[in-house]
Every structure is written in structure tokens, then in C-alpha cells.
Design an enzyme around this catalytic site. Sequence first.
Site, PDB file in Angstrom:
ATOM      1  N   HIS A 156       0.835  -1.226   0.000  1.00 16.62           N
ATOM      2  CA  HIS A 156       0.000   0.000   0.000  1.00 16.62           C
ATOM      3  C   HIS A 156       0.861   1.266   0.000  1.00 16.62           C
ATOM      4  CE1 HIS A 156      -3.308  -2.701   1.261  1.00 16.62           C
ATOM      5  NE2 HIS A 156      -2.382  -3.229   2.045  1.00 16.62           N
ATOM      6  N   SER A 277      14.194  20.884 -16.669  1.00 18.13           N
ATOM      7  CA  SER A 277      12.992  21.643 -16.979  1.00 18.13           C
ATOM      8  C   SER A 277      13.403  22.930 -17.674  1.00 18.13           C
ATOM      9  CB  SER A 277      12.242  21.945 -15.684  1.00 18.13           C
ATOM     10  OG  SER A 277      11.491  23.127 -15.815  1.00 18.13           O
ATOM     11  N   LYS A 283      15.363  21.343 -11.505  1.00 24.69           N
ATOM     12  CA  LYS A 283      14.747  20.039 -11.779  1.00 24.69           C
ATOM     13  C   LYS A 283      15.668  19.060 -12.505  1.00 24.69           C
ATOM     14  CE  LYS A 283      10.851  18.939 -11.381  1.00 24.69           C
ATOM     15  NZ  LYS A 283       9.647  19.391 -12.078  1.00 24.69           N
ATOM     16  N   GLU A 290       9.764   7.538 -16.961  1.00 25.58           N
ATOM     17  CA  GLU A 290       8.372   7.941 -17.216  1.00 25.58           C
ATOM     18  C   GLU A 290       7.946   7.540 -18.623  1.00 25.58           C
ATOM     19  OE1 GLU A 290       7.996  11.830 -14.323  1.00 25.58           O
ATOM     20  OE2 GLU A 290       8.883  12.074 -16.275  1.00 25.58           O
TER      21      GLU A 290
END
Length: 459
Positions: A156, A277, A283, A290
Site C-alpha cells: 500500500h 525543466s 529540476k 516515465e
Amino acid sequence: MALWGGRFTQLPNQHFKRFNDSLYVDYRLVKEDILGSIAWSKSLMMVNVITLKEQKILENALMTLLTEIKDNPKKMLSSDAEDIHSWVESELVRKIGLLGKKLHTGRSRNDQISTDLKLWCKSQVSLLLKNFHRLKIELLLLAESTQNVIMPGYTHLQRAQPITFAYWCLAYIEMFERDVGRLKDAFKRIDISPLGSGALSGTSWNIDREKLAHNLGFSSATNNSLDSVSDRDYVIELLSVASISMLHLSRFSEDLIFFNTEEVNFISLSDDVTSGSSLMPQKKNPDSLELIRGKSGRVFGALIGILVLLKGLPLAYNKDMQEDKEGLFNGLDTLNNCLYMAFLVLKNIKINHVVCQEAAEKGYSNATELADYLVKKGMPFRDAHHIVGKIVLEAIEKKISLSQINILTFKKYSSIISSDVYDVLDLKSTINKKKSKGGVSKEQVFNTISELKKINNLN
Ligand code: ARG
């Protein structure tokens, strides 16, 4: 003119021609189409449709075409041939004249396309196996170097029980190993040649189809021509294997994306697989992972696409089936690409040992051990579970770990707790107790790694 132009008095509408043509997709099957044609020419010679001399001329011309293609694999895209079969035939006629027109005797594009596609699938399976192997070896090396890195295992997304980073690596090796097993299993069914099935009911030339199959490197020839030209199970199977593999890769990616967040910080991804970024200078985004996670979608889409395409399709060949290739090509390219990307991610990954260990300690991931300790001292598990829950609550309030609770506090909850509890709470001892098959103990992990190293000749 099209291969089938004789019966027609009108030229095709230009839009229909573009709509119908498949060369822009099936040009990738050129090598397979040529090899299939060479094998077919040998069969034609054996049934006296062409002479030995003619066969040699055909074979030489096809071999020349093959070398031309090696230098320029997209050469055919400038042609207006309908598909790869038409293109190869027209090139052949251009090179050797009328003899080129004899090659299609007894053959249909229906058995030809499935033969080409199966040959292509066979080479793709080899490529996929190579890419799986490379990734598994990288995971294995990472497992070997992280056997002492304790980290929390999650359920979880809550810290559950301590594991080692090596154990996490081995879990993915298991998944990829199953993918490899599925690929090898699918391969057996791909490896059966449809060539010689004709349009749908076989060929009237007395071709030795088994011999033809062996000449092309297939293990045998198909049994029923009606099925042979209609069957695309192998496309479904490969896309289904690829979908499961992409699903594994997407979970792998998601785990690593999570481990790589600033909040978790168990790992640091290398600069060479991350990007920045355009706006926020601080970043460093895990784009590689991804994208693997995201690309799984198109592979699942291709699987659904081929299932829907074939559902309810009457026997035998229907032009719908021309639509089988784009999704297959894209799906397998994507998987190959993602396997390689995942390998690159692992290659320069940094594991932040200290952070992993601290997280495992903070997470009360040894609470089950404390309950088992009480059980060993005679308490029923359900009561032990309840008491440990209360102890954890107090530890959370005090912002300390279970091993930082003093003995008097423990005794407040149960008099059967004594100072030997601290050995039990030690994360290493928690881990090393899981000695039975499949458990996280150092011994089990070490044995699995040694076994895998042996299988892969890494010693
Ligand atoms: N381009 C076709 C395909 O990919 C080849 C088979 C064509 N057969 C036919 N009867 N029109 O499926």
C-alpha cells in the site's frame, strides 16, 4: 501495373491506391520476402517449373537485391509498388526479365505474407531475448553489490517489512525470466512455415513443404492451408508477451521513479538518463523511466487492436489482415527500445545506502518480528498483533524507532518482553530469519545470485 491488373479495365482511383498500398509499412519485410522467394525458387525447380539454370539466375538476382537493400534498406520507399511482394517481383523482372515472372507460380501473397511475417517475428524474438538478457545481467550485478543494503519493502506504499535492495532486483529478474519463458514458448508456434499453402487450399504443384520449411529455417510446415493463411495467433501471442513485459517494465519504472523522488531518495539516477525543466533550473526529471511507463500504453493498444481486428473475421484471408503489421512492428520496437533504456538506467544508478537503511528503521518495518517474538513466548498471534500495534503508536508519538524503546516501556505492554527483544528488533536479524525458500535472508539472496551467475556464466 499492379500484379493483378489483367482483369481490370480501369486504373485504381489514386486515393484507393494509397489507401490499399502497404509498402510504407511492409517494406521492413524485404529481407524475409527475398529469402522466402529464394527457397520457393528451389521448390519450383524440384517440381520442374523452372530449370536448375533458371533457379540459379533467380537466386543470384535475389541475392544481388539483398545486398542492394543492405546498403539502402529504405530504397523501395520511392517506388509506387503496392506492397513488398510486388516490389521484389518488379525488381526481379527489371533485373532478369521474363524469368522473374515465373517465380510466383503456385504461390499466393496470402501464404507469402504470413511466411515473411513469421520469419520477421523469429528474428525479433532473438533480438528481444538479447535485450532481456542484457537487462537481467545488469540487474544481477546490481543485486550482487547491494546485498547489504537494507531498505523498507512496501505494501500500500506504506513501509511494511525490511528487505534488501538486492532482493528487489531479484524480484524483477523473476518477472523478466517469466517473460523470456513466454517468448520461447511463443517461438515454438511461430516456427512453423505456412509457405506452400497457396491462397487458401494448398498448392497444386507437388511441393515438398517440409523440405521447403527446413530450407527456410522453420522446424516444420503447417497442417492446414485454410488455417495457415488466416492464422495470426503468433501476432497476438507476441503482442501479449510484449504487453506483459511492458507491464513489468512500467512497474519497474514506477518503483524507481518513487525511489528517486527527493522525499524518498533511495537512489539517484544518472544525469545521462534524466532531463531538465525549461523553466525550473533545479529540476532533474526521470524522463527515461516515465517514458517506459507511458509507452506501455501503445503496446497494450496494439494487442487490443489485433484482437479486435481478428475477432469474427471469416476464413480465410481478408484485407483487414493487412492492418496486423503496424501495431506489431511498433509494439516490438517499443519493447526492444524500453528494455535497452531500462538497462541504461541501471548502468549508472547510485544507491543511497544510508537513506535506505534509515527509512527501514523509521518505518516500524520490524513490528511483525516483535509480534512473532511474543508468539514464540506463548502469546496468541492476534493478541500479539494488538499489543504491538499499541507499542508502535507510542513509538510514533515519541518519534522513535522500536529498538529505541526502553525495556521498562516494553514491560508496561507485556511482562514477557525481556532484553533479548533488542536482538529480534535488529533489522539484519529480522531479514536473516526469512531463510526458507524465496525469503529475503542474506543466505537465500546470496544463493539465488550465485545460482543466476552460474547459469549466466558470470563466475
Ligand atoms: N499486403 C498484404 C498484407 O499485408 C499481402 C497479402 C495480400 N493478399 C491479398 N489477397 N490481397 O496482408
